[in-house]
Structure formats: structure tokens, C-alpha cells
Scaffold this active site. Structure first.
Site, mmCIF file in Angstrom:
data_model
loop_
_atom_site.group_PDB
_atom_site.id
_atom_site.type_symbol
_atom_site.label_atom_id
_atom_site.label_comp_id
_atom_site.label_asym_id
_atom_site.label_seq_id
_atom_site.Cartn_x
_atom_site.Cartn_y
_atom_site.Cartn_z
ATOM 1 N N HIS A 41 0.827 -1.219 0.000
ATOM 2 C CA HIS A 41 0.000 0.000 0.000
ATOM 3 C C HIS A 41 0.859 1.266 0.000
ATOM 4 C CE1 HIS A 41 -4.157 -1.583 0.294
ATOM 5 N NE2 HIS A 41 -3.541 -2.638 0.765
ATOM 6 N N SER A 74 -14.367 -13.633 -24.613
ATOM 7 C CA SER A 74 -13.539 -14.158 -23.522
ATOM 8 C C SER A 74 -13.836 -15.635 -23.406
ATOM 9 C CB SER A 74 -13.908 -13.452 -22.214
ATOM 10 O OG SER A 74 -13.629 -14.305 -21.122
ATOM 11 N N GLY A 128 -9.559 -11.755 -9.691
ATOM 12 C CA GLY A 128 -10.046 -11.193 -8.427
ATOM 13 C C GLY A 128 -9.347 -11.767 -7.208
ATOM 14 N N GLY A 130 -6.114 -10.894 -6.312
ATOM 15 C CA GLY A 130 -4.985 -10.061 -5.897
ATOM 16 C C GLY A 130 -3.747 -10.320 -6.738
ATOM 17 N N LEU A 131 -3.911 -10.954 -7.904
ATOM 18 C CA LEU A 131 -2.760 -11.229 -8.780
ATOM 19 C C LEU A 131 -2.762 -10.288 -9.984
ATOM 20 C CD1 LEU A 131 -2.803 -15.147 -8.649
ATOM 21 C CD2 LEU A 131 -1.457 -13.556 -7.272
ATOM 22 N N SER A 133 -5.158 -9.359 -12.267
ATOM 23 C CA SER A 133 -5.679 -9.807 -13.561
ATOM 24 C C SER A 133 -6.096 -8.616 -14.424
ATOM 25 C CB SER A 133 -6.853 -10.767 -13.364
ATOM 26 O OG SER A 133 -7.779 -10.242 -12.445
ATOM 27 N N GLU A 166 -7.924 1.911 -16.743
ATOM 28 C CA GLU A 166 -8.446 1.516 -15.422
ATOM 29 C C GLU A 166 -9.008 2.713 -14.659
ATOM 30 O OE1 GLU A 166 -7.466 -1.701 -13.013
ATOM 31 O OE2 GLU A 166 -5.527 -2.028 -13.976
ATOM 32 N N ASP A 178 0.705 -1.822 -10.432
ATOM 33 C CA ASP A 178 0.379 -3.043 -11.175
ATOM 34 C C ASP A 178 0.788 -2.985 -12.651
ATOM 35 O OD1 ASP A 178 -0.517 -3.891 -8.756
ATOM 36 O OD2 ASP A 178 -2.626 -3.565 -9.188
HETATM 37 C C1 GLA Z 1 -3.947 -3.061 -5.139
HETATM 38 C C2 GLA Z 1 -3.701 -1.873 -6.050
HETATM 39 C C3 GLA Z 1 -2.215 -1.548 -6.127
HETATM 40 C C4 GLA Z 1 -1.631 -1.400 -4.721
HETATM 41 C C5 GLA Z 1 -1.979 -2.629 -3.877
HETATM 42 C C6 GLA Z 1 -1.533 -2.503 -2.433
HETATM 43 O O1 GLA Z 1 -3.428 -4.235 -5.693
HETATM 44 O O2 GLA Z 1 -4.178 -2.146 -7.350
HETATM 45 O O3 GLA Z 1 -2.032 -0.380 -6.878
HETATM 46 O O4 GLA Z 1 -2.097 -0.215 -4.121
HETATM 47 O O5 GLA Z 1 -3.381 -2.857 -3.867
HETATM 48 O O6 GLA Z 1 -0.143 -2.509 -2.319
#
Ligand code: GLA
Length: 392
Positions: A41, A74, A128, A130-131, A133, A166, A178
Site C-alpha cells: 500500500h 472471452s 479477483g 490479488g494477482l 488480472s 483503469e 500493477d
Molecule cells: C492493489 C492496487 C495496487 C496497490 C496494492 C496494495 O493491488 O491495485 O495499486 O495499491 O493494492 O499494495
């Protein structure tokens, strides 16, 4: 070629394109997902981050058309979406295609009379979880379509295009980490990105010595977006207060520990905790990079685990399922460190471990998780990957 698994999977994707659109694709791209190691974060606070692209991601197959039409599909859905290129939606429609459409709108501003195309998305990345996508789709689309349209985009321009999609089109308040993690990735390395001035470099990992395991709680992050936006807002509010004590500071990352200690009584309870996480995590991330550069992988891993504890206790974005997996992994000898990856509130933990200890990690995480939650997490071993690559 840095794509791990996926020659067979990419070939199957090309076949799926042929079935959907009746002709084989002229290009197939792989665009990786990513895990976070350090800098939790910190991107939207101007701090340093150390993400790592992984060898699972999005597949993008495409073929140009001569009639000015875009058809988009898709492998997760039956429907084929279709628009004249001249009349692509200019607002989001609340479906998966918003991400690629946002990229197309950004690219159209750079292209002169580009042709239409058929495009099929697929891949082997959990969505969805946290990788990343969505950034994987946006960066992959930018690379694939830019090339098909004969546009030359620098890696920075690819990142900008993904961010426009985005933030501007889809309307997500995402940080910059990301798309950088994916577009700038180098095989076998972590990325070091300083989000204040956007300078970056690769930091090599000793791939003979370490593996990356990702354990998915399968807790999907319904609350993630609103809770994420709330954290962004809380950090901004904490900064507004603390900058009165350090006027030259431009973002929360600039706030020194001394300033924080002087100012924390001016902050309401959750804001002080959030700011303390940021101050600690900035120091921890610099120290972790130094550890890795001198070959101290255990020191780096210990910083990852400390980051997780701070995400749990100070930033308050963990959930019991994530904590259970981090604790179980860290109890295994040969594990350097573990933390949640992505924004939190569910999804996956990432584990940095000694190569050869994968089965021990799998077993410990599965047992501890099953005992507590009566189901099993999904555990995968990843290799650090390079950025998007054209496979066909
Ligand atoms: C999400 C956000 C990133 C980053 C992380 C936390 O994945 O897309 O930009 O802020 O949370 O590190």
C-alpha cells in the site's frame, strides 16, 4: 521464452480463437500477473514497491479485419461482443470488456484510421485474487493492439494506456504499481519502482535458490474496492495533517518518523495506524532491497512477514484466512517470509521459500487451513516472469 506452463495452454487458446471466429489468430500474446513482495500500500503514497511478475497470466489472441468491426470474446463467456470501430462504447458498461475497451479508447487517440479486429481473451490467472488480472489484461491489450495497429509505444506509454483504461474508463482508483509490475518485468527479477518519481530498476533473484508459492484463500474480495478507496482516503487525510509539520513533504512517503511521532496525537485513531504503517513500510522496503542486494534472502523474507503483520494490525486489510496461511507457511523451515498480496481483504498470500521446500509448504498450509476452515486453499508454485511477450 519465459512463459512457464503455457506453450500447450497458449496453443489451446489459438485453437479456441479459431473455433470462435472461424480463422486462426495472427498473433497470440502472454501478459503476466504479479505478486507483491515489499512496499504494501505504498504506491498511492509515493513510496517504493517491489512487485514480481509471474509466469501465469492473460492470453490475448487477435486477427485484423478489413471491415472496420471489432469483435471481442472471452473464453469465460459465450457471448461475442461486436461494435463498429468508429462506434466503440465511450463509457463503461459494467462488464469484463470495460478493461479492453478503455485501452482501445486510449489507443484510438494515437492511431490514424486503424483497422478492426477479432480478439479473444483467456489465461491461467485467478481473477479477483490479488494477482492483478485487470492490469494483466490492460497491459496485454495495449501491447497486442498497438503492435497490430503499427503503433510504437514505449513501456512507459503502455503503462499510461493501462492507467487511462483503469482509472479513466473503468473508474477504479488503482495505484501505479500493477501496470509497471507487468510492463517493466524482467525474467528472474523483482521490480524496484519508486512511485514518487517513477524511476525503476530490476533486482535479480537467485532462481536456483528460491521459489514463489501463492496460496489462494478463495475468499473473493467483494469489499475490496470500497475498503481500498477508504484506505487511499485515510492516507490522504493523514498526510494533510502531518504536512503542516513538514511543509516540504509532497506525499505521505516523505513524512519522516520524527514528524510522525510529533504529529500522531493530531491524527484520529485509524489515521495514526495507517500513517505508522506507511512510515514503517517505507523504511522496511529500503532495508529489504539492501538485504536482497547483499544476498540476504532470509532478511528480505523477514521484512515480507513484518509487512504482513503491519497490514494485519496497523493497516487492517487482512482477514483470518490470510493470517492462517501466513502463519502456517512461516512455521516451515526453509520459508523466508510470507504476506498477503494485492490490496488484501481476501485473495492470496505469497510465500518466498527455499527451492525444494515446496511440498512442505503445501502440506503445512493445506493442513492448517483445512483444520480451521474445513476446506483447502489452492496452492501454486510460480517462477518470476518477464513482461508481455508475443508467443505466436
Ligand atoms: C492493489 C492496487 C495496487 C496497490 C496494492 C496494495 O493491488 O491495485 O495499486 O495499491 O493494492 O499494495
Amino acid at each position: 521464452m519465459t512463459v512457464h506452463s503455457s506453450a500447450a495452454a497458449l496453443e489451446a487458446h489459438a485453437d479456441a480463437f479459431q473455433r470462435r471466429f472461424g480463422a486462426s489468430p495472427s498473433a497470440v500474446w502472454f501478459s503476466p500477473g504479479r505478486v507483491n513482495t515489499m512496499g504494501a500500500h505504498l504506491d498511492y503514497n509515493g513510496g517504493p514497491v517491489m512487485p514480481c511478475a509471474i509466469d501465469r497470466g492473460t492470453f490475448v489472441a487477435l486477427r485484423l479485419r478489413s471491415d472496420g468491426v471489432v469483435r471481442m470474446a472471452s473464453s469465460s463467456f459465450e457471448t461475442v461482443l461486436e461494435w463498429p470501430l468508429a462506434a466503440l462504447p465511450t463509457r463503461r458498461e459494467q462488464r469484463w470488456s470495460d478493461y479492453p475497451l478503455g485501452v482501445l479508447q486510449a489507443l484510438l487517440a494515437r492511431a490514424e484510421a486503424p483497422p478492426g479486429f477479432d480478439i479473444l481473451y483467456g489465461g491461467d490467472l485467478a481473477i479477483g485474487a490479488g494477482l492483478s488480472s485487470s492490469a494483466s489484461v490492460c497491459v496485454g491489450t495495449a501491447r497486442a493492439v498497438a503492435e497490430a495497429w503499427g503503433l510504437t509505444l514505449s513501456a512507459e506509454a503502455v503503462v499510461e494506456t493501462a492507467l487511462l483504461a483503469e482509472r479513466g474508463f473503468v473508474g477504479v482508483r488503482c495505484g501505479i504499481m500493477d501496470p509497471y509490475a507487468i510492463a517493466m518485468a524482467r525474467s528472474g527479477s523483482l521490480l524496484w519502482l519508486d512511485c514518487r518519481d517513477r524511476s525503476w530498476e530490476s533486482v535479480p533473484l537467485d532462481l536456483d535458490a528460491v521459489s514463489i508459492a501463492v496460496a489462494d484463500t478463495q475468499v473473493r474480495r467483494e469489499l475490496a474496492q470500497s475498503a481500498f478507496n477508504e484506505r487511499v482516503q485515510q492516507c490522504a487525510s493523514a498526510f494533510e495533517v502531518l504536512r503542516t509539520l513538514q511543509p516540504e513533504a509532497t506525499c505521505l512517503r516523505d513524512i519522516t518518523r520524527a514528524t510522525y511521532l510529533r504529529g500522531k496525537s493530531m491524527l484520529e485513531a485509524p489515521l495514526a495506524l495507517r500513517a505508522q504503517h506507511v512510515v514503517d513500510e517505507v523504511e522496511r522496503t529500503f532495508a529489504a532491497r539492501a538485504a536482497l542486494q547483499r544476498g540476504d534472502v532470509s532478511g528480505f523474507g523477514a521484512a515480507m512477514t513484518a509487512a504482513h503483520h503491519s497490514l494485519r494490525d496497523l493497516f487492517e486489510v487482512s482477514v483470518p484466512e490470510l493470517d492462517c496461511l501466513v502463519d502456517a507457511a512461516c512455521g516451515v523451515s526453509g520459508v523466508h517470509g510470507s504476506r498477503l498480496t494485492g490490496a488484501g481483504f481476501g485473495g492470496c498470500v505469497v510465500v518466498l521459500l527455499q527451492r525444494g521446500r515446496e511440498d512442505a509448504v503445501r502440506e503445512a498450509c493445506t493442513q492448517a487451513f483445512a483444520r480451521r476452515f474445513q476446506r483447502e486453499p489452492l496452492i501454486e508454485i510460480y517462477r518470476p516472469s518477464g513482461g508481455p511477450v508475443r508467443w505466436l
